[in-house]
Motif scaffolding. Structure first.
Motif, PDB file in Angstrom:
ATOM      1  N   GLY A  31     -29.520  -4.960  14.714  1.00  0.00           N
ATOM      2  CA  GLY A  31     -28.900  -3.696  15.101  1.00  0.00           C
ATOM      3  C   GLY A  31     -28.568  -2.786  13.927  1.00  0.00           C
ATOM      4  N   LYS A  32     -29.363  -2.869  12.863  1.00  0.00           N
ATOM      5  CA  LYS A  32     -29.113  -2.049  11.674  1.00  0.00           C
ATOM      6  C   LYS A  32     -30.064  -0.854  11.629  1.00  0.00           C
ATOM      7  CE  LYS A  32     -27.500  -5.885   8.876  1.00  0.00           C
ATOM      8  NZ  LYS A  32     -27.774  -6.724   7.696  1.00  0.00           N
ATOM      9  N   LEU A  33     -29.542   0.280  11.185  1.00  0.00           N
ATOM     10  CA  LEU A  33     -30.356   1.468  10.939  1.00  0.00           C
ATOM     11  C   LEU A  33     -30.889   1.367   9.520  1.00  0.00           C
ATOM     12  CD1 LEU A  33     -31.361   4.271  11.888  1.00  0.00           C
ATOM     13  CD2 LEU A  33     -29.271   5.223  10.913  1.00  0.00           C
ATOM     14  N   ILE A  34     -32.196   1.393   9.363  1.00  0.00           N
ATOM     15  CA  ILE A  34     -32.806   1.272   8.041  1.00  0.00           C
ATOM     16  C   ILE A  34     -33.009   2.673   7.464  1.00  0.00           C
ATOM     17  CG2 ILE A  34     -34.710   0.295   6.711  1.00  0.00           C
ATOM     18  CD1 ILE A  34     -35.347  -1.423   9.218  1.00  0.00           C
ATOM     19  N   THR A  35     -32.431   2.911   6.295  1.00  0.00           N
ATOM     20  CA  THR A  35     -32.542   4.224   5.657  1.00  0.00           C
ATOM     21  C   THR A  35     -32.978   4.107   4.195  1.00  0.00           C
ATOM     22  OG1 THR A  35     -30.203   4.209   5.045  1.00  0.00           O
ATOM     23  CG2 THR A  35     -30.774   5.222   7.163  1.00  0.00           C
ATOM     24  N   THR A  36     -33.369   2.919   3.773  1.00  0.00           N
ATOM     25  CA  THR A  36     -33.749   2.698   2.378  1.00  0.00           C
ATOM     26  C   THR A  36     -35.253   2.502   2.262  1.00  0.00           C
ATOM     27  OG1 THR A  36     -33.390   0.321   2.642  1.00  0.00           O
ATOM     28  CG2 THR A  36     -31.525   1.629   1.820  1.00  0.00           C
ATOM     29  N   GLY A  37     -35.738   2.414   1.027  1.00  0.00           N
ATOM     30  CA  GLY A  37     -37.164   2.197   0.796  1.00  0.00           C
ATOM     31  C   GLY A  37     -37.991   3.333   1.377  1.00  0.00           C
ATOM     32  N   VAL A  38     -39.086   2.987   2.065  1.00  0.00           N
ATOM     33  CA  VAL A  38     -39.947   4.022   2.639  1.00  0.00           C
ATOM     34  C   VAL A  38     -39.230   4.784   3.752  1.00  0.00           C
ATOM     35  CG1 VAL A  38     -42.168   3.019   2.018  1.00  0.00           C
ATOM     36  CG2 VAL A  38     -41.102   2.382   4.178  1.00  0.00           C
ATOM     37  N   TYR A  39     -38.189   4.190   4.321  1.00  0.00           N
ATOM     38  CA  TYR A  39     -37.412   4.874   5.364  1.00  0.00           C
ATOM     39  C   TYR A  39     -36.582   6.021   4.779  1.00  0.00           C
ATOM     40  CZ  TYR A  39     -38.770   1.329   8.681  1.00  0.00           C
ATOM     41  OH  TYR A  39     -39.504   0.515   9.505  1.00  0.00           O
ATOM     42  N   SER A  40     -36.497   6.097   3.465  1.00  0.00           N
ATOM     43  CA  SER A  40     -35.824   7.244   2.851  1.00  0.00           C
ATOM     44  C   SER A  40     -36.812   8.403   2.657  1.00  0.00           C
ATOM     45  CB  SER A  40     -35.196   6.855   1.509  1.00  0.00           C
ATOM     46  OG  SER A  40     -36.193   6.559   0.552  1.00  0.00           O
ATOM     47  N   LEU A  41     -38.105   8.136   2.859  1.00  0.00           N
ATOM     48  CA  LEU A  41     -39.141   9.170   2.740  1.00  0.00           C
ATOM     49  C   LEU A  41     -39.630   9.669   4.093  1.00  0.00           C
ATOM     50  CD1 LEU A  41     -41.308   7.517  -0.056  1.00  0.00           C
ATOM     51  CD2 LEU A  41     -39.543   9.271  -0.324  1.00  0.00           C
ATOM     52  N   VAL A  42     -39.587   8.789   5.102  1.00  0.00           N
ATOM     53  CA  VAL A  42     -40.060   9.130   6.437  1.00  0.00           C
ATOM     54  C   VAL A  42     -39.339   8.221   7.439  1.00  0.00           C
ATOM     55  CG1 VAL A  42     -42.096   7.602   6.309  1.00  0.00           C
ATOM     56  CG2 VAL A  42     -42.105   9.559   7.845  1.00  0.00           C
ATOM     57  N   ARG A  43     -38.904   8.800   8.563  1.00  0.00           N
ATOM     58  CA  ARG A  43     -38.132   8.029   9.550  1.00  0.00           C
ATOM     59  C   ARG A  43     -38.982   7.014  10.310  1.00  0.00           C
ATOM     60  NH1 ARG A  43     -35.848  13.282  11.195  1.00  0.00           N
ATOM     61  NH2 ARG A  43     -36.765  13.029  13.264  1.00  0.00           N
ATOM     62  N   ASN A  44     -40.255   7.249  10.405  1.00  0.00           N
ATOM     63  CA  ASN A  44     -41.137   6.388  11.193  1.00  0.00           C
ATOM     64  C   ASN A  44     -42.353   5.940  10.382  1.00  0.00           C
ATOM     65  OD1 ASN A  44     -39.779   6.757  13.923  1.00  0.00           O
ATOM     66  ND2 ASN A  44     -40.129   8.860  13.266  1.00  0.00           N
ATOM     67  N   PRO A  45     -42.126   5.169   9.312  1.00  0.00           N
ATOM     68  CA  PRO A  45     -43.252   4.829   8.434  1.00  0.00           C
ATOM     69  C   PRO A  45     -44.341   3.992   9.106  1.00  0.00           C
ATOM     70  CG  PRO A  45     -41.310   3.576   7.831  1.00  0.00           C
ATOM     71  CD  PRO A  45     -40.870   4.593   8.833  1.00  0.00           C
ATOM     72  N   VAL A  46     -43.991   3.188  10.100  1.00  0.00           N
ATOM     73  CA  VAL A  46     -45.017   2.383  10.766  1.00  0.00           C
ATOM     74  C   VAL A  46     -45.971   3.294  11.532  1.00  0.00           C
ATOM     75  CG1 VAL A  46     -45.446   0.591  12.488  1.00  0.00           C
ATOM     76  CG2 VAL A  46     -43.551   0.327  10.874  1.00  0.00           C
ATOM     77  N   TYR A  47     -45.426   4.263  12.274  1.00  0.00           N
ATOM     78  CA  TYR A  47     -46.272   5.203  13.004  1.00  0.00           C
ATOM     79  C   TYR A  47     -47.052   6.085  12.041  1.00  0.00           C
ATOM     80  CZ  TYR A  47     -43.316   3.846  16.968  1.00  0.00           C
ATOM     81  OH  TYR A  47     -42.646   3.139  17.927  1.00  0.00           O
ATOM     82  N   THR A  48     -46.402   6.507  10.977  1.00  0.00           N
ATOM     83  CA  THR A  48     -47.084   7.315   9.967  1.00  0.00           C
ATOM     84  C   THR A  48     -48.235   6.526   9.350  1.00  0.00           C
ATOM     85  OG1 THR A  48     -45.063   8.541   9.500  1.00  0.00           O
ATOM     86  CG2 THR A  48     -46.767   8.581   7.798  1.00  0.00           C
ATOM     87  N   ALA A  49     -48.027   5.229   9.140  1.00  0.00           N
ATOM     88  CA  ALA A  49     -49.084   4.377   8.587  1.00  0.00           C
ATOM     89  C   ALA A  49     -50.312   4.401   9.492  1.00  0.00           C
ATOM     90  CB  ALA A  49     -48.572   2.945   8.428  1.00  0.00           C
ATOM     91  N   PHE A  50     -50.088   4.312  10.805  1.00  0.00           N
ATOM     92  CA  PHE A  50     -51.224   4.351  11.726  1.00  0.00           C
ATOM     93  C   PHE A  50     -51.909   5.718  11.710  1.00  0.00           C
ATOM     94  CE2 PHE A  50     -49.247   0.530  13.518  1.00  0.00           C
ATOM     95  CZ  PHE A  50     -50.371  -0.279  13.619  1.00  0.00           C
ATOM     96  N   ILE A  51     -51.130   6.800  11.638  1.00  0.00           N
ATOM     97  CA  ILE A  51     -51.740   8.131  11.533  1.00  0.00           C
ATOM     98  C   ILE A  51     -52.616   8.197  10.286  1.00  0.00           C
ATOM     99  CG2 ILE A  51     -51.303  10.580  11.073  1.00  0.00           C
ATOM    100  CD1 ILE A  51     -48.854  10.430  12.846  1.00  0.00           C
ATOM    101  N   PHE A  52     -52.111   7.718   9.172  1.00  0.00           N
ATOM    102  CA  PHE A  52     -52.866   7.748   7.917  1.00  0.00           C
ATOM    103  C   PHE A  52     -54.157   6.933   8.034  1.00  0.00           C
ATOM    104  CE2 PHE A  52     -49.452   8.777   4.468  1.00  0.00           C
ATOM    105  CZ  PHE A  52     -49.182   9.975   5.092  1.00  0.00           C
ATOM    106  N   VAL A  53     -54.064   5.721   8.568  1.00  0.00           N
ATOM    107  CA  VAL A  53     -55.249   4.863   8.671  1.00  0.00           C
ATOM    108  C   VAL A  53     -56.285   5.485   9.605  1.00  0.00           C
ATOM    109  CG1 VAL A  53     -56.111   2.621   9.480  1.00  0.00           C
ATOM    110  CG2 VAL A  53     -54.066   2.724   8.035  1.00  0.00           C
ATOM    111  N   PHE A  54     -55.860   5.927  10.785  1.00  0.00           N
ATOM    112  CA  PHE A  54     -56.811   6.533  11.722  1.00  0.00           C
ATOM    113  C   PHE A  54     -57.423   7.812  11.150  1.00  0.00           C
ATOM    114  CE2 PHE A  54     -54.218   4.464  15.335  1.00  0.00           C
ATOM    115  CZ  PHE A  54     -54.973   3.298  15.269  1.00  0.00           C
ATOM    116  N   THR A  55     -56.608   8.619  10.490  1.00  0.00           N
ATOM    117  CA  THR A  55     -57.119   9.847   9.873  1.00  0.00           C
ATOM    118  C   THR A  55     -58.095   9.508   8.749  1.00  0.00           C
ATOM    119  OG1 THR A  55     -55.093  11.037  10.431  1.00  0.00           O
ATOM    120  CG2 THR A  55     -56.480  11.998   8.697  1.00  0.00           C
ATOM    121  N   GLY A  56     -57.756   8.493   7.947  1.00  0.00           N
ATOM    122  CA  GLY A  56     -58.653   8.067   6.871  1.00  0.00           C
ATOM    123  C   GLY A  56     -60.001   7.621   7.401  1.00  0.00           C
TER     124      GLY A  56
END
Length: 163
Positions: A80-105
């Protein structure tokens, strides 16, 4: 007691989002390789398309590894923790962004500019899904903490934290 309406499923909208984008990517590749999109084939700049595609695929893999393995999203979500560190400090949804990047690539590797409309759809689709579901759940669960975080960190496009 919190309403069931605001309880977020373990994987959020991930399966719906990723499966939809995967199917669209496969469909786009099919149309490209069958010659239906030959009008959009760029003869010039294939090297740039391919390098950019590879960079996006690698960036997507990096984001996914950072979000899932390094930041331990599954464990922290269950706690039940809100993650705001690491890549979560650059983007709120890095997992979804990762998929956008891979599919776009992957789409960029074809060198077909018509297929570049799909990443715009991926972004818009994710934005709509997030606003209607996960962001509501997160606001309900974390309140002011999430509102402050979301005002400083982009939803999908990685960027440096706003003041």
């Amino acid at each position: 007691m919190k309403s069931k309406e605001f309880e977020m499923p373990a994987f959020g909208v991930g399966p719906i989002y990723v499966l939809t984008c995967l199917l669209l990517t496969i469909g786009g590749l099919y149309l490209h390789f069958k010659g239906f999109l030959s009008l959009g084939q760029c003869k010039q700049g294939q090297f740039i398309f391919r390098i950019t595609g590879l960079v996006l695929i690698l960036a997507g893999l990096y984001l996914w590894i950072q979000a899932v393995i390094v930041e331990k999203i599954n464990r922290k979500t269950h706690e039940g923790k809100l993650i705001t560190t690491g890549v979560y400090s650059l983007v709120r949804n890095p997992v979804y962004t990762a998929f956008i990047f891979v599919f776009t690539g992957i789409l960029l590797l074809t060198g077909n500019i018509i297929l570049l409309g799909l990443p715009v759809f991926f972004w818009a689709f994710l934005t709509i899904l997030m606003k209607k579901t996960e962001e509501k759940w997160l606001k309900n669960k974390f309140g002011q903490e999430y509102q402050i975080y979301s005002s400083k960190v982009n939803r999908v496009i990685p960027w440096f934290k706003r003041k």
